[in-house]
Design a protein around this motif. Structure first.
Motif, short mmCIF file in Angstrom:
data_model
loop_
_atom_site.label_atom_id
_atom_site.label_comp_id
_atom_site.label_asym_id
_atom_site.label_seq_id
_atom_site.Cartn_x
_atom_site.Cartn_y
_atom_site.Cartn_z
N VAL A 1 0.81 -1.22 0.00
CA VAL A 1 0.00 0.00 0.00
C VAL A 1 0.85 1.27 0.00
CG1 VAL A 1 -1.92 -1.14 1.15
CG2 VAL A 1 -0.27 0.15 2.51
N ARG B 1 -5.30 5.87 -9.70
CA ARG B 1 -5.35 6.24 -8.30
C ARG B 1 -5.69 5.05 -7.43
NH1 ARG B 1 -8.84 10.66 -7.18
NH2 ARG B 1 -10.38 9.73 -8.52
N GLU C 1 -4.88 2.20 -1.85
CA GLU C 1 -5.24 1.01 -1.08
C GLU C 1 -4.94 1.18 0.39
OE1 GLU C 1 -4.61 -3.23 -2.28
OE2 GLU C 1 -3.25 -2.16 -3.61
N VAL C 2 -5.76 0.56 1.21
CA VAL C 2 -5.47 0.53 2.65
C VAL C 2 -5.45 -0.92 3.12
CG1 VAL C 2 -6.56 2.77 3.03
CG2 VAL C 2 -7.89 0.69 3.35
N ASP D 1 -7.12 -3.38 5.35
CA ASP D 1 -8.43 -3.43 6.00
C ASP D 1 -8.31 -3.58 7.51
OD1 ASP D 1 -10.11 -3.05 3.95
OD2 ASP D 1 -10.53 -5.17 3.57
N GLY D 2 -9.25 -2.97 8.20
CA GLY D 2 -9.28 -3.13 9.65
C GLY D 2 -8.34 -2.17 10.35
N SER D 3 -8.20 -2.35 11.68
CA SER D 3 -7.29 -1.47 12.40
C SER D 3 -6.51 -2.26 13.44
CB SER D 3 -8.06 -0.34 13.06
OG SER D 3 -9.08 -0.87 13.88
N PRO E 1 -10.15 -1.50 -3.99
CA PRO E 1 -11.49 -1.56 -3.40
C PRO E 1 -12.50 -0.86 -4.29
CG PRO E 1 -10.02 -0.13 -2.16
CD PRO E 1 -9.18 -0.87 -3.13
N ARG F 1 -15.60 -1.74 14.33
CA ARG F 1 -14.57 -0.77 14.00
C ARG F 1 -13.66 -1.28 12.89
NH1 ARG F 1 -10.34 1.31 16.30
NH2 ARG F 1 -9.96 -0.53 17.53
N GLY F 2 -13.35 -2.55 13.03
CA GLY F 2 -12.41 -3.14 12.07
C GLY F 2 -12.82 -2.89 10.63
N ARG F 3 -14.02 -3.30 10.31
CA ARG F 3 -14.42 -3.18 8.91
C ARG F 3 -14.65 -1.74 8.52
NH1 ARG F 3 -14.03 -6.55 5.60
NH2 ARG F 3 -14.49 -4.90 4.12
N ARG G 1 -13.37 0.96 9.44
CA ARG G 1 -12.26 1.85 9.27
C ARG G 1 -11.65 1.76 7.89
NH1 ARG G 1 -6.43 2.14 11.54
NH2 ARG G 1 -6.08 2.18 9.33
N GLY G 2 -11.60 0.54 7.39
CA GLY G 2 -11.03 0.40 6.06
C GLY G 2 -11.90 1.06 5.02
N THR H 1 -13.60 0.08 2.77
CA THR H 1 -13.54 -0.40 1.39
C THR H 1 -14.94 -0.65 0.87
OG1 THR H 1 -13.09 -2.49 2.43
CG2 THR H 1 -11.27 -1.43 1.30
N ALA I 1 -14.98 4.88 -4.22
CA ALA I 1 -14.58 4.24 -5.47
C ALA I 1 -13.95 5.30 -6.37
CB ALA I 1 -15.79 3.64 -6.15
N VAL I 2 -12.78 5.02 -6.86
CA VAL I 2 -12.10 6.01 -7.67
C VAL I 2 -11.85 5.45 -9.06
CG1 VAL I 2 -11.09 7.39 -5.86
CG2 VAL I 2 -10.01 5.27 -6.46
N SER J 1 -0.68 2.89 4.74
CA SER J 1 -2.09 2.55 4.83
C SER J 1 -2.91 3.72 5.38
CB SER J 1 -2.26 1.31 5.71
OG SER J 1 -3.62 0.97 5.81
N ASN K 1 -3.16 6.57 2.82
CA ASN K 1 -4.19 6.36 1.81
C ASN K 1 -5.59 6.52 2.39
OD1 ASN K 1 -2.13 5.96 0.07
ND2 ASN K 1 -2.44 3.77 -0.20
N LEU K 2 -5.76 6.09 3.63
CA LEU K 2 -7.06 6.27 4.29
C LEU K 2 -7.43 7.75 4.33
CD1 LEU K 2 -9.18 4.62 6.15
CD2 LEU K 2 -8.01 5.83 7.99
N ARG L 1 -8.18 9.18 0.84
CA ARG L 1 -9.50 8.77 0.39
C ARG L 1 -10.59 9.53 1.13
NH1 ARG L 1 -8.90 2.33 0.27
NH2 ARG L 1 -11.14 2.48 0.63
#
Ligand SMILES: Nc1ncnc2c1ncn2[C@@H]1O[C@H](COP(=O)(O)OP(=O)(O)OP(=O)(O)O)[C@@H](O)[C@H]1O
Ligand SMILES: Nc1ncnc2c1ncn2[C@@H]1O[C@H](COP(=O)(O)OP(=O)(O)OP(=O)(O)O)[C@@H](O)[C@H]1O
Ligand code: SF4
Ligand code: SF4
Ligand SMILES: [Mg+2]
Ligand SMILES: [Mg+2]
Lengths: 368, 410
Positions: free
Chosen positions: A284, A293, A296-297, A299-301, A367, B25-27, B29-30, B32, B38-39, B236, B239-240, B243
């Motif tokens: 990433v 573009r 990407e990340v 997923d999750g934390s 994604p 939280r897990g899902r 946060r991403g 996706t 969507a780009v 990561s 990018n978050l 986005r």
């Protein structure tokens, strides 16, 4: 005399403990935030564990780089090695040796001596470590006077010369300016100059080139390389810019959620990551073709500080996770096929079984 | 919209709907699964170029008292102009010390400007009197994310209180609504809402950077200015955030709000490839002057100003393998006249002349920033001809151009 300059062994750090945990006032403007106790307290005064068993050795003249997720314990580890943990943060276990002296539990006065002459440091948010009411030149020249024993004029000349070495175009002008009058990148170089002025044995550089454009960054890295060659300066560098780490560091430690998940020679690790987190980070981090573009990340934390986790701390985000990954603590294991003298280690029970650099199909792709 | 409107914004439209930030939280946060991020590669992202700008800066000049040197003031920005339309992201790039932060500070009124117009939604905020200006700032139309997050966050205030400040100052929403908005903002920047109770000194550098972004987006500003918003983040989280910024400017503030109400953004960054990922246009500063301003993909692919070309050639992540090398765009070291007074050009010369391999006598006068093609302005006397001198030895590049000019004249 041994070749090892800094040895950190099984370091544990707790945060948010003690009375100072929440609302203590922090000094602004001082160079270091003092008051961090470095005595090993068994229970960590009720704090949360933020760093779990970090070990590494830094030899004279060597450069080691820390990379990894934001909040994974890189800065805490550096601060512990410098005895400047914030109030409420404590070393709760492990050993730190600097050139044969144990630093854990070292009296404050001896710390000050070490930091002043043998260890230089640049922390994140450099502006807050300068005194806002003195010119930067005065603060830099002071280092030459105290640490090198220069006279007033000599110190001034040395200061201007060092600013020029670090790529500041008008060093005489910068010398007379106050911290708030400098741009982010200028400030960062002033702080770096202060850290290396005393010709220390060790430089800790936490995100020390983030505010620089590519050209100036290259100049600063060259200057650091020269200092390493000329003075045998050892460097502990933290950066999210993998290109900087690749250029500067011989070895790399990849942090995730308070642990080192992978370590080895920088080029090997970056070219052939063996831990799933390292592989995901590398994937990433590169933007790839900038015209497409792909932001990407992963997923999750990451688990929050203090989370009680039995197995692998990356399991919730790992595409290769199995039940076995969650049942018992995962150790950092030497990579058997790491290559001749490669000295690589990875914290993953599926090491050897999986190829983390290959993308797991179910999570691949941009994604949508 | 006038200032009265800004100040009297109804509370209900100002507080974003609180999405539960607990559990899941897990899902979440991403993100996706969020269709808004969507780009589509290469898709036109910005607004149509005929939309009225949200921010229009004209002829902005900023100088500071000089501490040493011959003149009494140093000019840090000279005659700077730029536009930001609703829903548009404008990147600002340039070497360290070129004036990027000063530009941002001047726009939000934190640096004094000598001349120019800073027009936000039809109001020249430079001309506002003190009280009106303060009201304007409190109105929260413009938010600024500082380069140094420690400066933005009060060291004695918890992260939660700092993030909430925009809402509490304006008295928007109930306490519960404010708290929900804070939790949502923290969640969106990828932070565990538990950091709300900590002081800025008790979180990591990257967490501070994200907290200061949360602070800026919590009350739906019209214009967001971010100074190096992702410099302290791992890939990561970087990018978050990128986005998130991209999502914010695509989504109008409320369900019934118009295109016109979309967030406009200025992003200052040394990370050219990240910027290329989300910005529509790019403004290139060199020593306090705008030297180029155009659509980012085109500018990065085929820059029209010699300085932009050098900057891009020096950035491995975006450099085009067929493009010129840095060496071709640099003047040989023995021909550099970088210090003032050294074989100097007149004060009025092109700002880049001391380093430009294509400089000729014509460059002793400042080139005007003029459109090369519609929507793409450049300040260079030798645009587009300098490229023809590229293949030659940089030491002779200028000579080629001079001949070219002479031949044209004949
Ligand atoms: N004084 C403190 N009190 C409580 N928690 C703290 C304190 N200092 C750090 N932490 C927490 O410990 C964790 C590790 O912090 P650290 O600063 O070492 O991260 P880092 O790896 O340097 O991250 P970054 O790349 O964002 O700077 C973080 O989750 C942070 O919130
Ligand atoms: N208050 C001030 N007084 C005097 N000079 C100032 C002041 N603020 C900024 N400057 C000068 O203005 C110039 C531009 O600074 P600015 O901070 O805008 O640069 P920048 O483009 O943001 O650089 P960086 O990428 O390093 O952050 C610098 O030379 C700086 O020294
Ligand atoms: S131990 Fe299991 S969950 Fe952890 S990184 Fe390895 S494969 Fe993934
Ligand atoms: S005007 Fe002249 S000196 Fe300036 S960039 Fe163009 S060619 Fe170079
Ligand atoms: Mg850090
Ligand atoms: Mg700046």
């Amino acid at each position: 005399m041994s070749d090892d300059l800094l040895r950190v062994d099984d370091l544990h750090i707790t945060v948010g403990g003690g009375p100072a945990g929440r609302r203590n006032r922090q000094r602004r403007g001082g160079r270091f935030r003092r008051g961090g106790r470095s005595s090993a307290t068994a229970a960590g005064s009720g704090g949360l564990r933020a760093v779990h068993g970090v070990s590494f050795t830094l030899r004279r003249g060597e450069a080691v780089g820390f990379v990894g997720e934001s909040g994974s314990g890189k800065t805490l580890t550096c601060r512990a090695a410098l005895g400047v943990l914030a109030p409420g943060c404590d070393v709760s276990g492990g050993q730190i040796d600097f050139d044969g002296t144990s630093l854990v539990g070292l009296p404050r006065r001896q710390w000050d001596g070490l930091r002043g002459t043998r260890i230089g440091a640049v922390f994140q948010d450099p502006g807050s470590y300068l005194n806002p009411s003195h010119t930067v030149g005065r603060q830099l020249a002071e280092q030459f006077r105290i640490k090198v024993g220069h006279g007033r004029r000599e110190a001034r000349a040395a200061a201007v010369a060092l600013l020029a070495t670090l790529g500041l175009h008008q060093p005489e002008l910068v010398y007379h300016q106050y911290p708030h009058e400098l741009s982010g990148g200028m400030l960062q170089r002033v702080v770096l100059a202060i850290a290396v002025a005393g010709e220390p044995d060790l430089l800790v550089a936490d995100e020390a080139t983030t505010a620089l454009d590519v050209t100036v960054q290259a100049e600063v890295l060259e200057a650091l390389d020269r200092l390493r060659a000329e003075l045998g300066l050892a460097v502990l560098a933290v950066s999210h810019d993998l290109a900087v780490i690749a250029q500067l560091c011989d070895r790399i430690l990849v942090f995730y959620a308070g642990e080192v998940v992978e370590t080895g020679p920088t080029a090997d690790v970056l070219a052939n990551p063996r831990h799933p987190y390292t592989a995901a980070l590398l994937r990433v981090a590169s933007v790839g073709d900038w015209r497409r573009r792909e932001l990407e990340v992963i997923d999750g934390s990451a688990p929050p500080v203090g989370a009680r986790i039995t197995g692998c701390r990356f399991a919730d985000r790992c595409t290769f996770a199995t039940d076995a990954c969650r049942t018992a603590p995962v150790d950092l294991r030497a990579v058997p096929d790491g290559g001749p003298g490669a000295d690589r280690a990875v914290r993953c029970i599926r090491l050897g079984e999986i190829d983390p650099a290959a993308r797991a199909p179910e999570r691949a792709g941009v994604p949508a | 919209m006038n200032l009265a409107d800004l100040e009297a914004r109804p509370a209900d439209s100002a507080v974003p709907p609180a999405t539960p930030a607990t559990g899941d939280r897990g899902r979440g946060r991403g993100r996706t699964d969020d269709p808004a991020v969507a780009v589509e590669p290469g898709a036109a992202r910005g607004p149509a170029s005929d939309t009225e700008p949200l921010l229009s800066v004209r002829g902005l000049t900023v100088s500071f008292r000089a501490r040493s040197g011959p003149s009494r003031r140093t000019t840090v920005l000279r005659d700077v102009s730029l536009d930001v339309r609703p829903g548009e992201i404008v990147g600002v790039i340039g070497e360290t010390g070129s004036g990027k932060t000063t530009l941002a500070r001047a726009i939000v009124g934190l640096a004094p400007s000598d001349a120019g117009v800073i027009d936000v939604d039809g109001t020249d905020i430079r001309r506002l009197r003190r009280r009106a200006r303060r009201g304007f700032r409190r109105g929260g139309a413009i938010r600024f994310v500082f380069q140094d997050p420690l400066r933005a966050l009060d060291p004695d205030l918890t992260v939660g209180r700092s993030v909430a400040e925009g809402l509490t100052v304006a008295g928007r929403g109930t306490r519960d609504e404010q708290q929900a908005a804070v939790a949502d903002a923290l969640h969106r920047v990828g932070l565990d809402p538990a950091v709300a109770d900590r002081l800025p000194g008790a979180i990591s550098g990257g967490q501070r950077q994200r907290a200061s972004i949360a602070r800026a987006i919590v009350d739906n500003p019209r214009l967001l200015i971010c100074d190096e918003p992702v410099s302290a983040l791992d890939g990561s989280n970087r990018n978050l955030i990128l986005r998130l910024l991209d999502t914010l400017r695509r989504t109008p503030a409320g369900a019934d709000s118009a295109e016109r109400d979309r967030l406009g953004m200025i992003i200052i960054s040394h990370d050219l490839s990240s910027l290329a990922g989300i910005a529509d246009r790019v403004v290139v500063l060199y020593r306090g002057r705008v030297v180029e301003d155009g659509p980012i993909a085109e500018v990065f692919s085929r820059p029209r100003h010699p300085y932009t070309a050098l900057l891009i050639a020096s950035a491995p992540s975006i450099r085009d393998e067929h493009g010129p090398s840095p060496a071709q765009l640099r003047r040989p070291a023995d021909q550099l006249a970088d210090r003032p007074g050294e074989r100097g050009r007149p004060a009025d010369a092109c700002v880049f002349a001391h380093r430009c391999p294509f400089a000729t006598e014509a460059c002793d006068h400042t080139p005007a920033l003029e459109p090369a093609v519609p929507g793409w302005t450049v300040a260079c006397h030798h645009e587009p001809t300098w490229r023809s001198a590229l293949s030659t030895n940089p030491a002779e590049a200028a000579a080629t151009l001079t001949e070219g000019v002479n031949n044209d004249a004949r």
